[in-house]
Design a protein around this motif. Structure first.
Motif, PDB file in Angstrom:
ATOM      1  N   MET A  41       0.848  -1.159   0.000  1.00  0.00           N
ATOM      2  CA  MET A  41       0.000   0.000   0.000  1.00  0.00           C
ATOM      3  C   MET A  41       0.900   1.230   0.000  1.00  0.00           C
ATOM      4  SD  MET A  41      -3.052   1.161   2.581  1.00  0.00           S
ATOM      5  CE  MET A  41      -2.230   0.714   4.055  1.00  0.00           C
ATOM      6  N   ILE A  42       0.564   2.197  -0.825  1.00  0.00           N
ATOM      7  CA  ILE A  42       1.333   3.429  -0.929  1.00  0.00           C
ATOM      8  C   ILE A  42       0.448   4.580  -0.466  1.00  0.00           C
ATOM      9  CG2 ILE A  42       2.572   4.989  -2.470  1.00  0.00           C
ATOM     10  CD1 ILE A  42       2.897   2.578  -4.372  1.00  0.00           C
ATOM     11  N   GLU A  43       0.890   5.267   0.588  1.00  0.00           N
ATOM     12  CA  GLU A  43       0.192   6.459   1.062  1.00  0.00           C
ATOM     13  C   GLU A  43       1.015   7.674   0.667  1.00  0.00           C
ATOM     14  OE1 GLU A  43      -1.671   6.546   5.165  1.00  0.00           O
ATOM     15  OE2 GLU A  43      -0.294   4.835   5.297  1.00  0.00           O
ATOM     16  N   VAL A  44       0.385   8.646   0.045  1.00  0.00           N
ATOM     17  CA  VAL A  44       1.059   9.881  -0.325  1.00  0.00           C
ATOM     18  C   VAL A  44       0.590  10.968   0.631  1.00  0.00           C
ATOM     19  CG1 VAL A  44       1.460  11.562  -2.151  1.00  0.00           C
ATOM     20  CG2 VAL A  44       1.154   9.159  -2.734  1.00  0.00           C
ATOM     21  N   LEU A  45       1.530  11.506   1.412  1.00  0.00           N
ATOM     22  CA  LEU A  45       1.227  12.557   2.370  1.00  0.00           C
ATOM     23  C   LEU A  45       1.927  13.825   1.912  1.00  0.00           C
ATOM     24  CD1 LEU A  45       1.980  10.430   5.536  1.00  0.00           C
ATOM     25  CD2 LEU A  45      -0.250  10.840   4.523  1.00  0.00           C
ATOM     26  N   THR A  46       1.170  14.891   1.763  1.00  0.00           N
ATOM     27  CA  THR A  46       1.731  16.153   1.304  1.00  0.00           C
ATOM     28  C   THR A  46       1.569  17.207   2.395  1.00  0.00           C
ATOM     29  OG1 THR A  46       1.040  15.576  -0.927  1.00  0.00           O
ATOM     30  CG2 THR A  46       1.661  17.851  -0.565  1.00  0.00           C
ATOM     31  N   ALA A  47       2.611  18.002   2.581  1.00  0.00           N
ATOM     32  CA  ALA A  47       2.545  19.106   3.546  1.00  0.00           C
ATOM     33  C   ALA A  47       1.512  20.116   3.061  1.00  0.00           C
ATOM     34  CB  ALA A  47       3.918  19.765   3.687  1.00  0.00           C
ATOM     35  N   ARG A  69       4.570   6.748   2.246  1.00  0.00           N
ATOM     36  CA  ARG A  69       4.636   5.720   3.279  1.00  0.00           C
ATOM     37  C   ARG A  69       4.242   4.406   2.613  1.00  0.00           C
ATOM     38  NH1 ARG A  69       1.381   7.408   8.057  1.00  0.00           N
ATOM     39  NH2 ARG A  69       3.053   8.916   8.236  1.00  0.00           N
ATOM     40  N   LEU A  70       5.169   3.453   2.614  1.00  0.00           N
ATOM     41  CA  LEU A  70       4.958   2.169   1.962  1.00  0.00           C
ATOM     42  C   LEU A  70       4.741   1.089   3.015  1.00  0.00           C
ATOM     43  CD1 LEU A  70       7.984   2.370  -0.499  1.00  0.00           C
ATOM     44  CD2 LEU A  70       5.687   3.268  -0.836  1.00  0.00           C
ATOM     45  N   ARG A  71       3.695   0.306   2.836  1.00  0.00           N
ATOM     46  CA  ARG A  71       3.392  -0.804   3.738  1.00  0.00           C
ATOM     47  C   ARG A  71       2.949  -2.004   2.913  1.00  0.00           C
ATOM     48  NH1 ARG A  71      -0.822   1.824   7.591  1.00  0.00           N
ATOM     49  NH2 ARG A  71       0.012   3.890   7.358  1.00  0.00           N
ATOM     50  N   PRO A  72       3.268  -3.213   3.371  1.00  0.00           N
ATOM     51  CA  PRO A  72       2.777  -4.388   2.642  1.00  0.00           C
ATOM     52  C   PRO A  72       1.264  -4.502   2.788  1.00  0.00           C
ATOM     53  CG  PRO A  72       4.018  -5.053   4.592  1.00  0.00           C
ATOM     54  CD  PRO A  72       4.100  -3.564   4.509  1.00  0.00           C
ATOM     55  N   PRO A  73       0.604  -5.025   1.787  1.00  0.00           N
ATOM     56  CA  PRO A  73      -0.853  -5.179   1.900  1.00  0.00           C
ATOM     57  C   PRO A  73      -1.211  -6.270   2.903  1.00  0.00           C
ATOM     58  CG  PRO A  73      -0.051  -6.161  -0.136  1.00  0.00           C
ATOM     59  CD  PRO A  73       1.119  -5.485   0.512  1.00  0.00           C
ATOM     60  N   ARG A  74      -2.312  -6.077   3.598  1.00  0.00           N
ATOM     61  CA  ARG A  74      -2.807  -7.069   4.553  1.00  0.00           C
ATOM     62  C   ARG A  74      -4.176  -7.543   4.112  1.00  0.00           C
ATOM     63  NH1 ARG A  74      -1.391  -5.099  10.616  1.00  0.00           N
ATOM     64  NH2 ARG A  74       0.675  -6.011  10.654  1.00  0.00           N
ATOM     65  N   ALA A  75      -4.357  -8.853   4.170  1.00  0.00           N
ATOM     66  CA  ALA A  75      -5.651  -9.422   3.792  1.00  0.00           C
ATOM     67  C   ALA A  75      -6.627  -9.432   4.960  1.00  0.00           C
ATOM     68  CB  ALA A  75      -5.463 -10.836   3.261  1.00  0.00           C
ATOM     69  N   SER A  84      10.402  -3.149  -1.786  1.00  0.00           N
ATOM     70  CA  SER A  84      10.665  -4.541  -2.169  1.00  0.00           C
ATOM     71  C   SER A  84       9.518  -5.470  -1.775  1.00  0.00           C
ATOM     72  CB  SER A  84      11.969  -5.020  -1.549  1.00  0.00           C
ATOM     73  OG  SER A  84      11.897  -4.966  -0.145  1.00  0.00           O
ATOM     74  N   PHE A  85       8.739  -5.113  -0.779  1.00  0.00           N
ATOM     75  CA  PHE A  85       7.644  -5.955  -0.306  1.00  0.00           C
ATOM     76  C   PHE A  85       6.328  -5.666  -1.023  1.00  0.00           C
ATOM     77  CE2 PHE A  85       8.503  -2.494   2.664  1.00  0.00           C
ATOM     78  CZ  PHE A  85       7.348  -1.741   2.518  1.00  0.00           C
ATOM     79  N   LEU A  86       6.323  -4.719  -1.951  1.00  0.00           N
ATOM     80  CA  LEU A  86       5.105  -4.386  -2.683  1.00  0.00           C
ATOM     81  C   LEU A  86       4.886  -5.355  -3.840  1.00  0.00           C
ATOM     82  CD1 LEU A  86       5.480  -0.504  -2.906  1.00  0.00           C
ATOM     83  CD2 LEU A  86       4.068  -1.800  -1.319  1.00  0.00           C
ATOM     84  N   ALA A  87       3.646  -5.464  -4.277  1.00  0.00           N
ATOM     85  CA  ALA A  87       3.304  -6.276  -5.441  1.00  0.00           C
ATOM     86  C   ALA A  87       3.839  -5.585  -6.703  1.00  0.00           C
ATOM     87  CB  ALA A  87       1.784  -6.436  -5.524  1.00  0.00           C
ATOM     88  N   PRO A  88       4.027  -6.326  -7.797  1.00  0.00           N
ATOM     89  CA  PRO A  88       4.578  -5.721  -9.019  1.00  0.00           C
ATOM     90  C   PRO A  88       3.797  -4.502  -9.513  1.00  0.00           C
ATOM     91  CG  PRO A  88       4.631  -8.091  -9.210  1.00  0.00           C
ATOM     92  CD  PRO A  88       3.901  -7.777  -7.932  1.00  0.00           C
ATOM     93  N   ALA A  89       2.480  -4.554  -9.457  1.00  0.00           N
ATOM     94  CA  ALA A  89       1.688  -3.402  -9.907  1.00  0.00           C
ATOM     95  C   ALA A  89       1.908  -2.196  -8.994  1.00  0.00           C
ATOM     96  CB  ALA A  89       0.207  -3.762  -9.954  1.00  0.00           C
ATOM     97  N   GLU A  90       2.032  -2.446  -7.695  1.00  0.00           N
ATOM     98  CA  GLU A  90       2.296  -1.352  -6.754  1.00  0.00           C
ATOM     99  C   GLU A  90       3.698  -0.780  -6.951  1.00  0.00           C
ATOM    100  OE1 GLU A  90       1.359  -3.482  -3.111  1.00  0.00           O
ATOM    101  OE2 GLU A  90      -0.307  -2.092  -2.796  1.00  0.00           O
ATOM    102  N   ARG A  91       4.674  -1.644  -7.285  1.00  0.00           N
ATOM    103  CA  ARG A  91       6.024  -1.140  -7.556  1.00  0.00           C
ATOM    104  C   ARG A  91       6.023  -0.237  -8.782  1.00  0.00           C
ATOM    105  NH1 ARG A  91       7.889  -6.224  -5.650  1.00  0.00           N
ATOM    106  NH2 ARG A  91       7.903  -7.083  -7.745  1.00  0.00           N
TER     107      ARG A  91
END
Length: 158
Positions: free
Chosen positions: A1-7, A16-22, A130-137
């Motif tokens: 999961m990719i979170e984009v945080l902007t000031a 902020r990159l996190r692995p997806p959770r089922a 590195s822990f993201l899925a190919p589409a997320e990368r």
């Protein structure tokens, strides 16, 4: 999961990159309860039919299952942060740690292929997501490409 945080002023962007959770925490506990409950039911039936060791194996199974689910849950807590500000690009492997990569955006190159996304500068490289899925990368590479181009005015993807 990719979170984009902007000031609020738009001067800083943080990814902020996190692995997806089922499953969430409640569902993990429910999964443990169902799997252990079925095992204890089978062990009880085995004990009634004469297998004196069935409850011992059920206990070992429950402990092993709990340990495996805990390791799985902890692996989902990994996190990476990438900060892009006008003066610096930083890669922080975990919250509270010091950056493993820091360079001026003008000198940072994005190296992306099907398997990896890397940031490089002055002979140093760091792999991100590195822990993201190919589409997320791929989405990460596109996002970083846009952020680096916006902070420097040119596009350096290779």
């Amino acid at each position: 999961m990719i979170e984009v945080l902007t000031a609020p002023d738009g001067s800083e962007t943080q990814l902020r990159l996190r692995p997806p959770r089922a499953l969430d925490a409640r569902q993990f506990v429910l999964l443990f309860a169902v799997l252990s409950g079925v095992m204890w039911l089978v062990a009880a039936l085995g004990w009634f039919t004469g297998n004196a060791f069935a409850p011992l194996f059920a206990l070992l199974y429950s402990l092993l299952l709990a340990a495996a689910l805990r390791v799985l849950w902890r692996s989902g807590e990994r996190q990476e942060e990438i900060r892009v500000v006008p003066a610096c690009v930083e890669v922080i492997p975990a919250p509270g740690q010091s950056p493993v990569f820091s360079a001026h955006p003008h000198w940072v190159r994005l190296i992306a292929d099907e398997q990896r996304v890397r940031l490089a500068s002055s002979g140093r490289q760091v792999e991100v997501g590195s822990f993201l899925a190919p589409a997320e990368r791929q989405a990460l590479a596109e996002t970083l490409e846009g952020l680096l181009a916006a902070s420097d005015g040119c596009n350096r993807r290779r």
